[in-house]
Design an enzyme around this catalytic site. Structure first.
Site, PDB file in Angstrom:
ATOM      1  N   GLU A  15       0.887  -1.077  -0.024  1.00 44.56           N
ATOM      2  CA  GLU A  15       0.046   0.107   0.079  1.00 44.56           C
ATOM      3  C   GLU A  15       1.051   1.176   0.213  1.00 44.56           C
ATOM      4  OE1 GLU A  15      -3.284   0.802  -0.286  1.00 44.56           O
ATOM      5  OE2 GLU A  15      -2.542   2.954  -0.017  1.00 44.56           O
ATOM      6  N   LYS A  16       0.781   1.950  -0.694  1.00 42.30           N
ATOM      7  CA  LYS A  16       1.466   3.364  -1.077  1.00 42.30           C
ATOM      8  C   LYS A  16       1.169   4.509  -0.088  1.00 42.30           C
ATOM      9  CE  LYS A  16      -1.078   5.529  -4.922  1.00 42.30           C
ATOM     10  NZ  LYS A  16      -1.763   6.336  -3.989  1.00 42.30           N
ATOM     11  N   THR A  76      -9.639   4.117  -0.256  1.00 44.89           N
ATOM     12  CA  THR A  76     -10.736   5.207  -0.558  1.00 44.89           C
ATOM     13  C   THR A  76     -11.677   4.849   0.514  1.00 44.89           C
ATOM     14  OG1 THR A  76     -10.230   5.320  -3.063  1.00 44.89           O
ATOM     15  CG2 THR A  76     -12.105   6.125  -2.178  1.00 44.89           C
ATOM     16  N   LYS A 103     -20.352   8.448   5.344  1.00 43.22           N
ATOM     17  CA  LYS A 103     -21.618   7.947   6.248  1.00 43.22           C
ATOM     18  C   LYS A 103     -21.557   8.735   7.653  1.00 43.22           C
ATOM     19  CE  LYS A 103     -21.984   6.672   3.100  1.00 43.22           C
ATOM     20  NZ  LYS A 103     -21.510   6.265   1.720  1.00 43.22           N
ATOM     21  N   GLY A 150       3.548  -0.476  -5.475  1.00 43.46           N
ATOM     22  CA  GLY A 150       4.004  -1.708  -6.192  1.00 43.46           C
ATOM     23  C   GLY A 150       3.775  -1.692  -7.597  1.00 43.46           C
ATOM     24  N   GLY A 163     -22.909  16.991 -10.158  1.00 40.38           N
ATOM     25  CA  GLY A 163     -23.223  15.529 -10.335  1.00 40.38           C
ATOM     26  C   GLY A 163     -24.168  15.076  -9.354  1.00 40.38           C
ATOM     27  N   GLY A 171     -18.026  11.113 -10.555  1.00 42.31           N
ATOM     28  CA  GLY A 171     -17.590   9.929 -10.861  1.00 42.31           C
ATOM     29  C   GLY A 171     -16.127   9.650 -10.537  1.00 42.31           C
ATOM     30  N   HIS A 224     -43.683  -7.250  13.626  1.00 43.82           N
ATOM     31  CA  HIS A 224     -44.500  -6.407  13.908  1.00 43.82           C
ATOM     32  C   HIS A 224     -44.302  -5.482  15.242  1.00 43.82           C
ATOM     33  CE1 HIS A 224     -48.078  -3.778  13.379  1.00 43.82           C
ATOM     34  NE2 HIS A 224     -48.390  -4.167  14.498  1.00 43.82           N
TER      35      HIS A 224
END
Ligand SMILES: Cc1cc2nc3c(=O)[nH]c(=O)nc-3n(C[C@H](O)[C@H](O)[C@H](O)COP(=O)(O)OP(=O)(O)OC[C@H]3O[C@@H](n4cnc5c(N)ncnc54)[C@H](O)[C@@H]3O)c2cc1C
Length: 469
Positions: free
Chosen positions: A38-39, A45, A55, A118, A183, A271, A449
Site C-alpha cells: 500500500e502506497k 478510499t 456516512k 507496487g 453531479g 464519478g 411487527h
C-alpha cells in the site's frame, strides 16, 4: 516497510483498499502466505476518503435533524446549532478507530504489509518502492487492487477550499453557506443531503435528465421531493462550462444556456476513474481498456496467467462490497474451488442520503428494456406504523416481478426502496432477487411487527393478489 525477509508469497496484493485487504484477509484465513503493498493508507478510499467518512458526516446530519425535531416528541431542547469542526473531528476518530482495527486484523492474520509503491513486472515479480528503497517480491498469484480516484472536469481543478472533490470535501474545516454540487449520482446526493441538513443552501447541477441514474423512477421521485423540501435546488440536463472565482470568497459557476450561480463551495462529484498509474511495468500481458480499467474475465482474471484484478480498478460496480466479493472469488479461484462469478446486475446498492435508497436487481424500466413483462407493486411508509412512530413516513418499497402467462406475479426481478433505514432493510430483497425466489415463496415468510421491514412483506403479499394493511 515490513522487516520480514520473505521474498516469495502465495499471494501478493497491490493496493490496500477494500479489494486488496479483503483478498489479503480472506487468503490468509485460507492458510495462504500473503503480502499486501500500500502506497498510502491501509483501508483505501473507502475507509479514508469514501464510505466511512461520508456516512459519518451523514450520521451527524441525522443527529442534527433529530434534535431539531425533538419537540414533536415532547423532548425540549435549545435550538441546536452545528459545530462543524467537532463533526469533522468525530469523523476522523471513527476513521482512525476502524483503520487501527484493520491494521490489527491484518497483523493477526500474519499478512505482511509493505509500505510503498507496487509495480507488476513479468513472471509475477512485483517491485516495491518506498522510503528510498526498492525490492522485488514474487507471488504464486498477484492481485491488482489499485482502486480509483475522483474524475475531474476541465476548468474545475480542485483547490482544497472553493473547488473540491470528495477527497477534500470530507476534511473541510468549515461549512459553506452556499454550495453547488456538480453531479447528482450517489456521492453527489449524499454530499448534497449532508450539507442541506446542516443548513447550507445547495444546488445540484446534473447533466443527465435525472439524478440518481440506475434508480427506479418512483424512488428518484421520492428523493427529489424530499430534497426540494430540504431546500435543495435540483437542475437536471445542464452542463457546467466553467467558473469565475470571486475576489473575496467563493466563485460563480457558469452552466446551461448562459446561466450562472454564485456559491461559496463547488463540490465536483462526477464519478471516479480507475487508478493504474505506475502499476504495470513492461513485460506483462495485463491489458487496460480505453478508459484505463484493467481488463478481466468474469472471474477477475487478467490476460496474464496468475494475475487477477479486483475492485474499482476493473469495470465493475464501484462499491466496496463488490470489491470484497471479488477478492473472495479470486482466492477461491486460485485455490481451484470453482467460485460462482459475481452477478453484477444483482448486487446490493445503498445510498445513504436522507431519505436513504437501496436496491437490488432490475428497476421497472430496466426489466422492460431487458424484454421482461412485469407486474409491480408499491407500498408507502406512510402506512407503516414503525415509520410513523420514528417520524419518517416518507418513502416506499417497490417490487418488480416477472409476469407469468396467467398474468400473476412470478419471480422477483428487483426490489427498490427509499425511506427510513432502507439501507439496513435490503437484505431480504437482495436474497429474494439473487435466489430467484417467486412472490408466492417470499410471501410465506413472517415479518416482525411493528417494523420498517414489514413494508417489504406487505409489498410482496400484495403481489399475490391479497393483502393485509
Ligand atoms: C465519497 C465516497 C463514498 C462512497 N461510499 C460508498 C458506500 O457507501 N458503499 C460502497 O460500497 N462504496 C462506496 N464508495 C466506493 C468505495 O469507496 C470503493 O468502491 C472502494 O474503496 C473500492 O475499493 P478498492 O480496493 O478497489 O480501491 P481503493 O479503495 O481506491 O483502494 C486502492 C488502494 O490502492 C492503493 N494503491 C494504488 N496504486 C498502488 C500501487 N501501485 N502500489 C501500492 N498501492 C497502490 C491506493 O493508495 C489505495 O489505498 C464511496 C466512494 C466515495 C469516494
Amino acid at each position: 516497510m515490513s522487516d520480514e525477509t520473505n521474498t516469495h508469497y502465495d499471494v501478493v496484493v497491490i493496493g490496500g483498499g477494500p479489494g486488496g485487504y479483503a483478498t489479503a484477509l480472506y487468503g490468509a484465513s485460507a492458510g495462504l502466505s500473503v503480502a499486501m503493498i500500500e502506497k498510502d493508507k491501509v483501508g483505501g478510499t473507502c475507509l479514508h476518503k469514501g464510505c466511512i467518512p461520508a456516512k459519518e458526516l451523514l450520521e451527524s446530519a441525522a443527529v442534527f435533524r433529530t434534535v431539531s425535531h425533538a419537540s414533536e416528541f415532547g423532548i425540549l431542547t435549545q435550538r441546536p446549532s452545528v459545530d462543524w469542526s467537532a463533526t469533522i473531528d468525530r469523523k476522523q476518530r471513527v476513521v482512525d478507530q476502524m483503520a487501527g482495527g484493520l491494521r490489527t486484523l491484518l497483523k493477526g492474520r500474519k499478512v505482511d504489509v509493505f509500505d510503498g509503491w507496487g509495480t507488476l513486472g513479468p513472471n509475477r515479480q512485483v517491485q516495491v518502492a518506498g522510503h528510498g528503497e526498492s525490492r522485488i517480491i514474487t507471488g504464486g498469484a498477484v492481485v491488482l487492487a489499485s482502486g480509483s480516484v475522483p474524475r475531474l472536469i476541465p476548468g474545475f481543478e480542485p483547490d482544497g477550499h472553493t473547488v473540491v472533490t470528495s477527497d477534500e470535501f470530507l476534511d473541510l474545516r468549515s461549512l459553506p453557506a452556499t454550495a453547488a454540487v456538480i453531479g447528482g449520482g450517489a456521492i453527489g446526493c449524499e454530499f448534497a443531503s449532508t450539507l442541506a441538513d446542516m443548513g447550507t443552501q445547495v444546488t445540484i447541477l446534473e447533466g443527465l435528465p435525472k439524478i440518481l441514474p440506475g434508480c427506479d423512477m418512483d424512488v428518484t421521485s421520492v428523493v427529489e421531493r424530499a430534497f426540494k423540501k430540504k431546500g435543495i435546488t435540483i437542475r437536471t440536463g445542464v452542463s457546467v462550462t466553467g467558473h469565475t472565482p470571486s475576489l473575496s470568497r467563493g466563485t460563480t459557476v457558469a452552466f446551461g444556456d448562459g446561466e450562472s450561480l454564485a456559491v461559496d463551495l463547488v463540490v465536483v462529484s462526477v464519478g471516479r476513474r480507475p487508478y493504474t498509474e505506475g502499476l504495470l511495468a513492461s513485460g506483462t500481458a495485463v491489458q487496460t481498456d480505453e478508459r484505463g480499467f484493467v481488463v478481466t474475465d468474469a472471474l477477475c482474471r487478467t490476460h496474464e496467467p496468475g494475475v487477477w484484478a479486483v475492485g474499482d480498478a476493473i469495470a465493475t460496480p464501484q462499491l466496496a462490497h463488490v470489491a470484497f466479493a471479488e477478492g473472495i472469488g479470486v482466492i477461491k479461484d486460485l485455490l481451484g474451488e470453482n467460485p460462482t462469478p459475481v452477478d453484477y446486475g444483482k448486487v446490493p446498492w445503498a445510498i445513504y442520503c436522507n431519505p436513504e435508497v437501496s436496491f437490488a436487481g432490475h428497476s421497472e424500466q430496466s426489466a422492460r428494456d431487458a424484454g421482461y413483462e412485469v407486474v409491480t407493486a408499491k407500498r408507502r411508509f406512510v402506512g407503516n406504523s414503525r415509520a410513523v412512530i420514528v417520524g419518517e413516513p416518507e418513502g416506499l418499497v417497490k417490487i418488480i416481478a416477472e409476469k407469468r402467462p396467467d398474468g400473476t406475479a412470478g419471480t422477483i426481478l428487483g426490489v427498490h426502496m427509499v425511506g427510513p433505514w432502507v439501507t439496513e432493510q435490503l437484505g431480504q430483497g437482495y436474497l429474494a432477487v439473487n435466489w430467484e425466489a417467486t412472490v408466492d415463496e417470499v410471501a410465506e415468510f413472517i415479518q416482525p411487527h411493528p417494523s420498517l421491514s414489514e413494508l417489504f412483506g406487505e409489498t410482496v403479499l400484495s403481489l399475490t393478489g391479497r393483502s393485509l394493511h
